[in-house]
Design a protein around this motif. Structure first.
Motif, PDB file in Angstrom:
ATOM      1  N   VAL A  93      -7.661   0.180  11.850  1.00 46.89           N
ATOM      2  CA  VAL A  93      -7.628   1.510  12.487  1.00 46.89           C
ATOM      3  C   VAL A  93      -6.188   1.931  12.709  1.00 46.89           C
ATOM      4  O   VAL A  93      -5.372   1.142  13.222  1.00 46.89           O
ATOM      5  N   ASP A  94      -5.888   3.184  12.328  1.00 47.26           N
ATOM      6  CA  ASP A  94      -4.540   3.736  12.553  1.00 47.26           C
ATOM      7  C   ASP A  94      -4.429   4.356  13.942  1.00 47.26           C
ATOM      8  O   ASP A  94      -3.473   4.092  14.671  1.00 47.26           O
ATOM      9  N   ARG A  95      -5.394   5.206  14.297  1.00 47.56           N
ATOM     10  CA  ARG A  95      -5.411   5.818  15.633  1.00 47.56           C
ATOM     11  C   ARG A  95      -6.821   6.301  15.926  1.00 47.56           C
ATOM     12  O   ARG A  95      -7.692   6.306  15.048  1.00 47.56           O
ATOM     13  N   SER A  96      -7.048   6.749  17.179  1.00 40.80           N
ATOM     14  CA  SER A  96      -8.367   7.241  17.588  1.00 40.80           C
ATOM     15  C   SER A  96      -8.211   8.230  18.729  1.00 40.80           C
ATOM     16  O   SER A  96      -7.164   8.308  19.378  1.00 40.80           O
ATOM     17  N   PHE A  97      -9.275   8.989  18.977  1.00 33.58           N
ATOM     18  CA  PHE A  97      -9.318   9.881  20.151  1.00 33.58           C
ATOM     19  C   PHE A  97     -10.773  10.022  20.551  1.00 33.58           C
ATOM     20  O   PHE A  97     -11.694   9.763  19.797  1.00 33.58           O
ATOM     21  N   LYS A  98     -11.005  10.496  21.819  1.00 32.89           N
ATOM     22  CA  LYS A  98     -12.346  10.575  22.378  1.00 32.89           C
ATOM     23  C   LYS A  98     -12.645  11.996  22.869  1.00 32.89           C
ATOM     24  O   LYS A  98     -11.748  12.739  23.270  1.00 32.89           O
ATOM     25  N   ILE A  99     -13.949  12.298  22.816  1.00 31.04           N
ATOM     26  CA  ILE A  99     -14.437  13.546  23.433  1.00 31.04           C
ATOM     27  C   ILE A  99     -15.671  13.189  24.262  1.00 31.04           C
ATOM     28  O   ILE A  99     -16.390  12.260  23.932  1.00 31.04           O
ATOM     29  N   ASN A 100     -15.886  13.949  25.343  1.00 31.47           N
ATOM     30  CA  ASN A 100     -17.049  13.757  26.209  1.00 31.47           C
ATOM     31  C   ASN A 100     -18.055  14.853  25.910  1.00 31.47           C
ATOM     32  O   ASN A 100     -17.729  16.063  25.942  1.00 31.47           O
ATOM     33  N   VAL A 101     -19.276  14.468  25.629  1.00 35.40           N
ATOM     34  CA  VAL A 101     -20.327  15.397  25.267  1.00 35.40           C
ATOM     35  C   VAL A 101     -21.415  15.310  26.332  1.00 35.40           C
ATOM     36  O   VAL A 101     -21.958  14.221  26.592  1.00 35.40           O
ATOM     37  N   PRO A 154      -8.661  15.701  22.551  1.00 38.15           N
ATOM     38  CA  PRO A 154      -9.574  15.088  23.534  1.00 38.15           C
ATOM     39  C   PRO A 154     -10.078  16.169  24.495  1.00 38.15           C
ATOM     40  O   PRO A 154      -9.286  16.855  25.156  1.00 38.15           O
ATOM     41  N   THR A 155     -11.341  16.335  24.555  1.00 33.77           N
ATOM     42  CA  THR A 155     -11.910  17.401  25.372  1.00 33.77           C
ATOM     43  C   THR A 155     -13.314  17.021  25.808  1.00 33.77           C
ATOM     44  O   THR A 155     -13.850  15.987  25.405  1.00 33.77           O
ATOM     45  N   SER A 156     -13.895  17.914  26.617  1.00 31.10           N
ATOM     46  CA  SER A 156     -15.275  17.760  27.085  1.00 31.10           C
ATOM     47  C   SER A 156     -16.038  19.018  26.731  1.00 31.10           C
ATOM     48  O   SER A 156     -15.534  20.135  26.919  1.00 31.10           O
ATOM     49  N   VAL A 157     -17.238  18.849  26.210  1.00 28.01           N
ATOM     50  CA  VAL A 157     -18.045  20.008  25.800  1.00 28.01           C
ATOM     51  C   VAL A 157     -19.455  19.827  26.316  1.00 28.01           C
ATOM     52  O   VAL A 157     -19.900  18.712  26.573  1.00 28.01           O
ATOM     53  N   ASP A 158     -20.127  20.966  26.453  1.00 27.94           N
ATOM     54  CA  ASP A 158     -21.533  20.987  26.844  1.00 27.94           C
ATOM     55  C   ASP A 158     -22.349  21.476  25.659  1.00 27.94           C
ATOM     56  O   ASP A 158     -22.022  22.485  25.035  1.00 27.94           O
ATOM     57  N   VAL A 159     -23.392  20.746  25.346  1.00 32.29           N
ATOM     58  CA  VAL A 159     -24.230  21.076  24.201  1.00 32.29           C
ATOM     59  C   VAL A 159     -25.680  21.117  24.667  1.00 32.29           C
ATOM     60  O   VAL A 159     -26.117  20.284  25.471  1.00 32.29           O
ATOM     61  N   LYS A 160     -26.417  22.110  24.170  1.00 33.92           N
ATOM     62  CA  LYS A 160     -27.819  22.219  24.523  1.00 33.92           C
ATOM     63  C   LYS A 160     -28.631  21.196  23.707  1.00 33.92           C
ATOM     64  O   LYS A 160     -28.283  20.845  22.591  1.00 33.92           O
ATOM     65  N   LEU A 161     -29.709  20.738  24.296  1.00 32.67           N
ATOM     66  CA  LEU A 161     -30.591  19.773  23.645  1.00 32.67           C
ATOM     67  C   LEU A 161     -31.167  20.372  22.366  1.00 32.67           C
ATOM     68  O   LEU A 161     -31.574  21.558  22.350  1.00 32.67           O
ATOM     69  N   ASN A 162     -31.152  19.620  21.301  1.00 26.62           N
ATOM     70  CA  ASN A 162     -31.666  20.008  19.981  1.00 26.62           C
ATOM     71  C   ASN A 162     -30.866  21.131  19.329  1.00 26.62           C
ATOM     72  O   ASN A 162     -31.348  21.763  18.381  1.00 26.62           O
ATOM     73  N   HIS A 163     -29.670  21.351  19.805  1.00 32.38           N
ATOM     74  CA  HIS A 163     -28.768  22.298  19.145  1.00 32.38           C
ATOM     75  C   HIS A 163     -27.629  21.502  18.509  1.00 32.38           C
ATOM     76  O   HIS A 163     -27.621  20.280  18.531  1.00 32.38           O
ATOM     77  N   GLY A 164     -26.630  22.220  17.958  1.00 34.98           N
ATOM     78  CA  GLY A 164     -25.658  21.549  17.136  1.00 34.98           C
ATOM     79  C   GLY A 164     -24.269  21.446  17.732  1.00 34.98           C
ATOM     80  O   GLY A 164     -23.853  22.239  18.565  1.00 34.98           O
ATOM     81  N   LEU A 165     -23.521  20.389  17.252  1.00 36.34           N
ATOM     82  CA  LEU A 165     -22.122  20.175  17.612  1.00 36.34           C
ATOM     83  C   LEU A 165     -21.397  19.782  16.340  1.00 36.34           C
ATOM     84  O   LEU A 165     -21.815  18.852  15.643  1.00 36.34           O
ATOM     85  N   THR A 166     -20.300  20.490  16.005  1.00 39.52           N
ATOM     86  CA  THR A 166     -19.501  20.174  14.822  1.00 39.52           C
ATOM     87  C   THR A 166     -18.085  19.824  15.250  1.00 39.52           C
ATOM     88  O   THR A 166     -17.510  20.475  16.127  1.00 39.52           O
ATOM     89  N   VAL A 167     -17.539  18.781  14.581  1.00 40.02           N
ATOM     90  CA  VAL A 167     -16.167  18.335  14.820  1.00 40.02           C
ATOM     91  C   VAL A 167     -15.495  18.235  13.450  1.00 40.02           C
ATOM     92  O   VAL A 167     -15.947  17.478  12.581  1.00 40.02           O
ATOM     93  N   ARG A 168     -14.378  19.002  13.260  1.00 43.34           N
ATOM     94  CA  ARG A 168     -13.664  19.006  11.987  1.00 43.34           C
ATOM     95  C   ARG A 168     -12.291  18.358  12.192  1.00 43.34           C
ATOM     96  O   ARG A 168     -11.520  18.793  13.038  1.00 43.34           O
ATOM     97  N   LEU A 169     -12.023  17.336  11.350  1.00 40.10           N
ATOM     98  CA  LEU A 169     -10.784  16.582  11.487  1.00 40.10           C
ATOM     99  C   LEU A 169     -10.060  16.516  10.135  1.00 40.10           C
ATOM    100  O   LEU A 169     -10.709  16.371   9.077  1.00 40.10           O
TER     101      LEU A 169
END
Length: 476
Positions: free
Chosen positions: A464-472, A386-401
């Protein structure tokens, strides 16, 4: 011999020369005659009066015995004697006597005749009352019912019924007044001792038709039989009518046969239509559809089983099918992550997928990526952190689980649209290691978004077994 002169006296016959003039009848003889006639009439009247009580006694005996109304010989004799007495004796006496005696005896004779008729009438009245009493005391037998009038003549042939008229005829509540030549089939019943045909109409309601014609006397023998009649049909009410039967045939009702439950057999498979194929690949639709079809999707794995994802990959509305059959061999491992075209029997058990028994598998070239990652600034998140990230508009964000056998990662469809989910790629682990799933986002709207990831059971995203959240936070 010379004629005597006029004025001379006629000669008297020799025999009558010494005769004397007829002497006048004596009045005494006349009175004796009248007295004798009166005595005879009185005797006859007395006999009749005595016969009346005897007739009454006989009538009472007949009432008691409730016998058939027959005349007893005791009744006949007095009556005959009473009838003959005034008719025979009085005329004889009157004929033997002088005219004066006839005039004097006439009134008594009429009186005697009237007296004879009166007791006879009374005796007849007594007999009638006796008969009535006997009938009243006897048991009352109900009179037989008069036969009902039956139509035995056939009318002349009419116009044949049209298809439209036949539909109206067989529809309950419609078609009153429809008339024409046709045929009906149904069950024969008796209504008020008359044959009627019960016909099942178009809406499964029964119609009743009275059967008439020369065969009306024969048809009651076929009660509860299946009868087919043809002739002039007239629908007189909205629920029945009359049939003038020209021809008929009856079939004996079959004996009830115990139905044996058929052995469970697999329903015959069919090719699914294009519309059914689109329902099979759509989320939340087409549950229960089964048939032969050809579908396309991306090949993934959950544990040791192969899964074909056909739509909404990476979201909780993902539609996927577990691959079975002879085509589900280990040779498919080299196609994991690629697009395949499968043909076989598709069975969609829920709105989110089912099973497919694949017969043929054909690899297809992977579709070109919608967004190129070249010259794009990417922000990367690894693992369930669980984290918070800053992303620029029209750029990319990848999350690998990391994936787990029997489970898959997914996000809500509305969040995927808001944050701009482009890809959800399944990647097998190197050297048989654990597989991973990569989510690739390209935010198009500035702002702060909360993205929640769910580890849900494969083919059942609701569990659902479990979940987590991130703030973008998307910055311009």
């Amino acid at each position: 011999m010379a004629k005597p002169k006029s004025g001379a006296k006629k000669t008297t016959p020799a025999g009558k020369a010494g005769a004397k003039p007829a002497a006048k009848k004596d009045n005494t003889a006349r009175l004796d005659l009248i007295k004798n006639a009166s005595k005879r009439v009185a005797k006859a009247t007395t006999k009749l009066v005595k016969a009346v009580p005897e007739a009454a006694k006989v009538a009472k005996a007949a009432v008691k015995k409730a016998a058939l109304p027959e005349k007893a010989p005791e009744e006949k004799a007095p009556k005959a004697a009473a009838a003959k007495a005034p008719e025979e004796k009085a005329p004889k006496a009157a004929a033997a006597k002088a005219p004066a005696a006839k005039k004097a005896a006439a009134p008594p004779a009429k009186t005697a005749t009237a007296a004879a008729k009166a007791p006879a009438a009374k005796a007849a009245g007594g007999k009638a009352s006796g008969k009535a009493g006997g009938a009243a005391s006897a048991p009352v037998v109900p009179a037989a019912d008069r036969p009902r009038p039956r139509a035995t003549k056939l009318p002349p042939p009419g116009e044949p019924l049209t298809k439209r008229e036949m539909e109206q005829l067989l529809t309950a509540g419609e078609g009153r007044g429809v008339t024409g030549e046709g045929s009906l089939k149904g069950r024969l019943v008796l209504v008020n001792d008359m044959p009627n045909l019960v016909v099942v109409g178009r809406d499964k309601r029964e119609l009743t038709f009275l059967l008439q014609g020369p065969d009306q006397e024969v048809l009651p023998a076929y009660v509860d039989h299946k009868v087919s009649v043809s002739g002039l049909i007239r629908k007189t009410t909205n629920h029945g009518g009359v049939v003038d039967v020209r021809k008929y045939s009856a079939k004996k009702p079959e004996a009830e046969v115990v139905e044996v439950a058929p052995a469970e057999t697999e329903p015959r498979l069919r090719y699914l239509s294009p519309g059914e194929v689109s329902m099979v690949t759509a989320a939340g639709m087409g549950a229960g559809i089964k048939g032969f079809a050809s579908i396309r999707g991306n090949l993934e794995m959950t544990g040791e089983e192969f899964v074909l994802v056909v739509s909404n990959g990476g979201t909780r509305q993902q539609v996927s099918f577990l691959i079975e059959g002879k085509a589900a061999s280990k040779g498919l491992r080299k196609h994991v992550g690629h697009t395949l075209q499968l043909q076989g029997v598709v069975d969609k058990t829920s709105g989110w997928g089912g099973r497919i028994s694949a017969e043929t598998v054909e690899p297809r070239p992977s579709e070109a990526r919608a967004v190129s990652r070249d010259e794009m600034e990417l922000v990367h998140i690894e693992g369930e952190v669980p984290t918070s990230v800053d992303v620029k508009l029209n750029h990319g964000l990848t999350v690998r689980l990391p994936e787990q056998p029997g489970f898959t990662w997914a996000i809500e469809p509305t969040v995927a649209k808001r944050v701009g989910l482009r890809e959800a790629n399944f990647e097998p682990g190197p050297n048989g290691g654990p597989a991973t799933r990569e989510f690739f986002f390209t935010p198009r709207n500035p702002g702060t978004f909360e993205v929640e990831f769910f580890l849900a059971k494969a083919l059942t995203p609701g569990q659902v077994d479990r979940s987590f959240k991130i703030n973008v936070t998307v910055k311009p």
